[in-house]
Design a protein around this motif. Structure first.
Motif, PDB file in Angstrom:
ATOM      1  N   ASP A 265      -5.701   6.409 -12.438  1.00 37.98           N
ATOM      2  CA  ASP A 265      -4.327   6.188 -11.967  1.00 37.98           C
ATOM      3  C   ASP A 265      -3.966   7.296 -10.989  1.00 37.98           C
ATOM      4  O   ASP A 265      -3.857   8.457 -11.364  1.00 37.98           O
ATOM      5  N   THR A 266      -3.815   6.935  -9.725  1.00 33.60           N
ATOM      6  CA  THR A 266      -3.450   7.890  -8.686  1.00 33.60           C
ATOM      7  C   THR A 266      -2.185   7.400  -8.013  1.00 33.60           C
ATOM      8  O   THR A 266      -2.114   6.248  -7.588  1.00 33.60           O
ATOM      9  N   ARG A 267      -1.182   8.274  -7.908  1.00 32.96           N
ATOM     10  CA  ARG A 267       0.089   7.900  -7.278  1.00 32.96           C
ATOM     11  C   ARG A 267       0.568   9.033  -6.381  1.00 32.96           C
ATOM     12  O   ARG A 267       0.410  10.196  -6.713  1.00 32.96           O
ATOM     13  N   GLU A 268       1.193   8.620  -5.287  1.00 35.69           N
ATOM     14  CA  GLU A 268       1.733   9.570  -4.317  1.00 35.69           C
ATOM     15  C   GLU A 268       2.970   8.929  -3.698  1.00 35.69           C
ATOM     16  O   GLU A 268       2.911   7.788  -3.250  1.00 35.69           O
ATOM     17  N   ASP A 269       4.097   9.623  -3.702  1.00 41.06           N
ATOM     18  CA  ASP A 269       5.322   9.086  -3.109  1.00 41.06           C
ATOM     19  C   ASP A 269       6.030  10.209  -2.370  1.00 41.06           C
ATOM     20  O   ASP A 269       6.408  11.210  -2.968  1.00 41.06           O
ATOM     21  N   HIS A 270       6.219  10.033  -1.062  1.00 42.59           N
ATOM     22  CA  HIS A 270       6.846  11.059  -0.244  1.00 42.59           C
ATOM     23  C   HIS A 270       8.353  10.853  -0.119  1.00 42.59           C
ATOM     24  O   HIS A 270       9.037  11.684   0.481  1.00 42.59           O
ATOM     25  N   GLY A 271       8.868   9.739  -0.643  1.00 44.23           N
ATOM     26  CA  GLY A 271      10.297   9.491  -0.629  1.00 44.23           C
ATOM     27  C   GLY A 271      10.858   9.017   0.698  1.00 44.23           C
ATOM     28  O   GLY A 271      12.065   8.848   0.825  1.00 44.23           O
ATOM     29  N   ASP A 272      10.009   8.791   1.671  1.00 45.78           N
ATOM     30  CA  ASP A 272      10.477   8.371   2.995  1.00 45.78           C
ATOM     31  C   ASP A 272       9.841   7.050   3.424  1.00 45.78           C
ATOM     32  O   ASP A 272       9.766   6.738   4.605  1.00 45.78           O
ATOM     33  N   GLY A 273       9.395   6.269   2.449  1.00 48.25           N
ATOM     34  CA  GLY A 273       8.714   5.019   2.768  1.00 48.25           C
ATOM     35  C   GLY A 273       7.206   5.153   2.735  1.00 48.25           C
ATOM     36  O   GLY A 273       6.492   4.162   2.741  1.00 48.25           O
ATOM     37  N   ARG A 274       6.711   6.382   2.696  1.00 40.34           N
ATOM     38  CA  ARG A 274       5.263   6.613   2.607  1.00 40.34           C
ATOM     39  C   ARG A 274       4.884   6.779   1.134  1.00 40.34           C
ATOM     40  O   ARG A 274       5.450   7.631   0.445  1.00 40.34           O
ATOM     41  N   PHE A 275       3.960   5.968   0.691  1.00 38.79           N
ATOM     42  CA  PHE A 275       3.464   6.100  -0.675  1.00 38.79           C
ATOM     43  C   PHE A 275       2.062   5.542  -0.750  1.00 38.79           C
ATOM     44  O   PHE A 275       1.571   4.899   0.176  1.00 38.79           O
ATOM     45  N   ARG A 276       1.424   5.811  -1.862  1.00 34.58           N
ATOM     46  CA  ARG A 276       0.064   5.331  -2.101  1.00 34.58           C
ATOM     47  C   ARG A 276      -0.121   5.266  -3.617  1.00 34.58           C
ATOM     48  O   ARG A 276       0.307   6.168  -4.328  1.00 34.58           O
ATOM     49  N   TYR A 277      -0.737   4.194  -4.086  1.00 33.41           N
ATOM     50  CA  TYR A 277      -1.137   4.162  -5.490  1.00 33.41           C
ATOM     51  C   TYR A 277      -2.422   3.384  -5.640  1.00 33.41           C
ATOM     52  O   TYR A 277      -2.782   2.568  -4.800  1.00 33.41           O
ATOM     53  N   HIS A 278      -3.137   3.702  -6.696  1.00 33.58           N
ATOM     54  CA  HIS A 278      -4.391   3.026  -7.013  1.00 33.58           C
ATOM     55  C   HIS A 278      -4.621   3.191  -8.503  1.00 33.58           C
ATOM     56  O   HIS A 278      -4.599   4.306  -9.010  1.00 33.58           O
ATOM     57  N   PHE A 279      -4.807   2.076  -9.202  1.00 30.33           N
ATOM     58  CA  PHE A 279      -5.172   2.194 -10.609  1.00 30.33           C
ATOM     59  C   PHE A 279      -6.219   1.161 -10.973  1.00 30.33           C
ATOM     60  O   PHE A 279      -6.349   0.119 -10.335  1.00 30.33           O
ATOM     61  N   ILE A 280      -6.982   1.505 -11.993  1.00 29.83           N
ATOM     62  CA  ILE A 280      -8.064   0.667 -12.481  1.00 29.83           C
ATOM     63  C   ILE A 280      -7.945   0.600 -14.001  1.00 29.83           C
ATOM     64  O   ILE A 280      -7.693   1.614 -14.650  1.00 29.83           O
ATOM     65  N   THR A 281      -8.129  -0.598 -14.570  1.00 36.42           N
ATOM     66  CA  THR A 281      -8.087  -0.751 -16.025  1.00 36.42           C
ATOM     67  C   THR A 281      -9.503  -0.888 -16.573  1.00 36.42           C
ATOM     68  O   THR A 281     -10.449  -1.152 -15.833  1.00 36.42           O
ATOM     69  N   ASP A 282      -9.614  -0.724 -17.886  1.00 35.41           N
ATOM     70  CA  ASP A 282     -10.927  -0.895 -18.502  1.00 35.41           C
ATOM     71  C   ASP A 282     -11.374  -2.349 -18.519  1.00 35.41           C
ATOM     72  O   ASP A 282     -12.533  -2.643 -18.776  1.00 35.41           O
ATOM     73  N   HIS A 283     -10.478  -3.287 -18.218  1.00 35.92           N
ATOM     74  CA  HIS A 283     -10.846  -4.700 -18.076  1.00 35.92           C
ATOM     75  C   HIS A 283     -11.453  -4.995 -16.711  1.00 35.92           C
ATOM     76  O   HIS A 283     -11.894  -6.105 -16.452  1.00 35.92           O
TER      77      HIS A 283
ATOM     78  N   ASP B 141      -8.318  -3.850 -10.608  1.00 33.95           N
ATOM     79  CA  ASP B 141      -8.229  -2.766  -9.622  1.00 33.95           C
ATOM     80  C   ASP B 141      -7.083  -3.097  -8.667  1.00 33.95           C
ATOM     81  O   ASP B 141      -7.110  -4.134  -8.002  1.00 33.95           O
ATOM     82  N   VAL B 142      -6.055  -2.240  -8.613  1.00 27.65           N
ATOM     83  CA  VAL B 142      -4.858  -2.479  -7.795  1.00 27.65           C
ATOM     84  C   VAL B 142      -4.629  -1.275  -6.892  1.00 27.65           C
ATOM     85  O   VAL B 142      -4.700  -0.138  -7.348  1.00 27.65           O
ATOM     86  N   HIS B 143      -4.332  -1.547  -5.616  1.00 28.14           N
ATOM     87  CA  HIS B 143      -4.064  -0.447  -4.692  1.00 28.14           C
ATOM     88  C   HIS B 143      -3.038  -0.883  -3.647  1.00 28.14           C
ATOM     89  O   HIS B 143      -2.920  -2.072  -3.332  1.00 28.14           O
ATOM     90  N   ALA B 144      -2.294   0.084  -3.128  1.00 27.02           N
ATOM     91  CA  ALA B 144      -1.341  -0.195  -2.050  1.00 27.02           C
ATOM     92  C   ALA B 144      -1.027   1.098  -1.321  1.00 27.02           C
ATOM     93  O   ALA B 144      -1.058   2.186  -1.898  1.00 27.02           O
ATOM     94  N   VAL B 145      -0.718   0.945  -0.031  1.00 29.25           N
ATOM     95  CA  VAL B 145      -0.305   2.067   0.816  1.00 29.25           C
ATOM     96  C   VAL B 145       0.966   1.636   1.535  1.00 29.25           C
ATOM     97  O   VAL B 145       1.009   0.550   2.124  1.00 29.25           O
ATOM     98  N   GLY B 146       1.989   2.460   1.485  1.00 28.04           N
ATOM     99  CA  GLY B 146       3.241   2.158   2.158  1.00 28.04           C
ATOM    100  C   GLY B 146       3.481   3.105   3.320  1.00 28.04           C
ATOM    101  O   GLY B 146       3.163   4.288   3.237  1.00 28.04           O
TER     102      GLY B 146
END
Length: 127
Positions: free
Chosen positions: A32-50, A53-58
């Motif tokens: 689970d990796t998350r990053e949010d700059h509060g100005d519309g820029r963000f990034r997240y990525h997480f993976i489950t044991d199932h 795999d979900v990811h997004a960049v704003g």
């Protein structure tokens, strides 16, 4: 009186706690990796044991929104993996995946109507 008693018994039976499904199992997040700059820029990525795999960049959009590029994948119970990528911005939500049904090709007259509408929009003609 009998009707009231039967209605109360039926309500109690419907409201009784249900047993959880036997195939339910806790899903653990293995990454689970998350990053949010509060100005519309963000990034997240997480993976489950199932295997989900979900990811997004704003990034900041032209009208104050966040433009997002992302995607996800997940395993099918019968084998194989489903994948979807998307862009969400001032032009809408545009997913791409082999899982999304494709319609038949547009007929030539519809393509011409779309071309004319785009030309009118480019020239600033509105209705």
């Amino acid at each position: 009186m009998n009707f009231v008693v039967l209605a109360c018994l039926a309500a109690v039976a419907v409201a009784a706690p249900q047993r959880p499904r036997q195939d339910f199992r806790h899903v653990a997040i293995v990454s689970d990796t998350r990053e949010d700059h509060g100005d519309g820029r963000f990034r997240y990525h997480f993976i489950t044991d199932h295997g989900v795999d979900v990811h997004a960049v704003g990034t900041p959009g032209s009208a104050g929104q966040s433009n997002i590029q992302g995607g996800f994948s997940f395993p099918f119970p019968e084998g194989g993996t489903g994948r979807l990528t998307y862009v969400a911005d001032e032009y809408g939500y545009r997913p791409e995946s082999d899982l999304i049904p494709k319609g038949p090709p547009l007929p030539p007259h519809a393509i011409e109507q779309i071309r004319v509408a785009e030309e009118q929009r480019r020239r600033g003609i509105t209705f």
